[in-house]
Scaffold this active site. Structure first.
Site, PDB file in Angstrom:
ATOM      1  N   CYS A   8       0.785  -1.236   0.020  1.00  0.00           N
ATOM      2  CA  CYS A   8       0.140   0.192   0.086  1.00  0.00           C
ATOM      3  C   CYS A   8       0.831   1.048  -0.104  1.00  0.00           C
ATOM      4  O   CYS A   8       1.856   1.443   1.088  1.00  0.00           O
ATOM      5  CB  CYS A   8      -1.329  -0.006   0.920  1.00  0.00           C
ATOM      6  SG  CYS A   8      -2.437   1.271   1.289  1.00  0.00           S
TER       7      CYS A   8
ATOM      8  N   CYS B 138      -0.649   3.071  -6.825  1.00  0.00           N
ATOM      9  CA  CYS B 138      -1.907   2.564  -5.553  1.00  0.00           C
ATOM     10  C   CYS B 138      -1.617   1.075  -6.139  1.00  0.00           C
ATOM     11  O   CYS B 138      -2.129   1.413  -7.184  1.00  0.00           O
ATOM     12  CB  CYS B 138      -2.359   4.096  -5.874  1.00  0.00           C
ATOM     13  SG  CYS B 138      -4.075   2.755  -4.893  1.00  0.00           S
TER      14      CYS B 138
HETATM   15  N1  DGL Z   1      -3.922   0.796  -2.405  1.00  0.00           N
HETATM   16  C1  DGL Z   1      -3.334   1.586  -1.566  1.00  0.00           C
HETATM   17  C2  DGL Z   1      -2.069   2.093  -2.164  1.00  0.00           C
HETATM   18  O1  DGL Z   1      -1.593   1.554  -2.594  1.00  0.00           O
HETATM   19  C3  DGL Z   1      -4.909   2.742  -1.083  1.00  0.00           C
HETATM   20  C4  DGL Z   1      -5.676   2.608  -1.439  1.00  0.00           C
HETATM   21  C5  DGL Z   1      -6.599   3.275  -0.830  1.00  0.00           C
HETATM   22  O2  DGL Z   1      -6.688   2.656   1.044  1.00  0.00           O
HETATM   23  O3  DGL Z   1      -6.637   4.483  -0.623  1.00  0.00           O
HETATM   24  O4  DGL Z   1      -1.998   3.957  -2.318  1.00  0.00           O
END
Ligand code: DGL
Length: 214
Positions: free
Chosen positions: A70, A177
């Site tokens: 993340c 993301c």
């Molecule tokens: N998948 C997460 C990232 O790589 C973020 C998504 C979220 O929870 O806003 O930043």
């Protein structure tokens, strides 16, 4: 080998799939925080607290490494987690600004990421270290993680962003993301061949190999 993977939502599964292909023998344990996704519009304190809570099952399972899959949680919380759990290996994920800076020919790149990632000191540091000589477009993708998490992909909304960054000259688009990994092919198609699209699954695989001496 046990690899733990954490994301706020389904971005972790995109990365876990890629890791499972690279390490077919590995036991990959994925946790998410579906109740609190998206993290991208939360404060740093909230993101840190939620990430810490969500990774507890991975810490107790004795993973050889925990991948914070993340960008948002890495940007805000990974150093705090490393301090709090010094005997646990963590690998984080960050927007590929350095690679984009090497690959651009137009000197214009676009970074698609959550508001919290874009506002973080860690990301700002990457931009000033590797891309201060470039135009870095940071389009508003604030609705994308929610949309992807809930399988409500609005192609028109994505096309608007991608067309705009391509018209402004971006020839490299960074998916900063892990939720956006699920729409990589769509983004690539929407560029009409005018930009390359980067995401770091392969690089994370290499980091896991190096860290675990594989
Ligand atoms: N998948 C997460 C990232 O790589 C973020 C998504 C979220 O929870 O806003 O930043």
């Amino acid at each position: 080998m046990k690899i733990g993977v954490f994301d706020s939502g389904i971005g972790g599964e995109a990365l876990a799939n890629a890791l499972q292909q690279t390490f077919p023998e590995a036991q990959i344990q994925v946790v998410n925080d579906h109740d609190n996704v998206p993290y991208g519009d939360k404060t740093s304190a909230e993101i840190t607290e939620l990430t810490d809570l969500a990774i507890q099952p991975l810490l107790t399972k004795g993973c050889d490494v925990i991948v914070i899959a993340c960008n948002t949680a890495t940007a805000v919380a990974i150093e705090i987690l490393r301090q709090k759990y010094p005997s646990q290996h963590f690998i984080g994920i960050e927007p590929m600004v350095k690679t984009a800076a090497k690959q651009t020919k137009s000197d214009v790149i676009a970074v698609c990421a959550t508001p919290a990632t874009l506002a973080s000191e860690r990301y700002r540091g990457l931009v000033s270290k590797y891309a201060s000589h470039l135009t870095v477009i940071e389009p508003d993708c604030s609705g994308w993680a929610y949309m992807i998490e809930n399988n409500e992909i609005n192609e028109q909304e994505i096309a608007k962003v991608i067309n705009d960054v391509c018209e402004r000259g971006a020839d490299v688009i960074v998916l900063g993301c892990t939720h956006y990994h699920w729409i990589k092919e769509l983004v690539q198609k929407l560029t009409n061949g005018n930009a390359i699209v980067l995401e770091p699954s392969e690089a994370i695989g290499r980091q896991v190999s190096e860290l675990l001496g594989l």
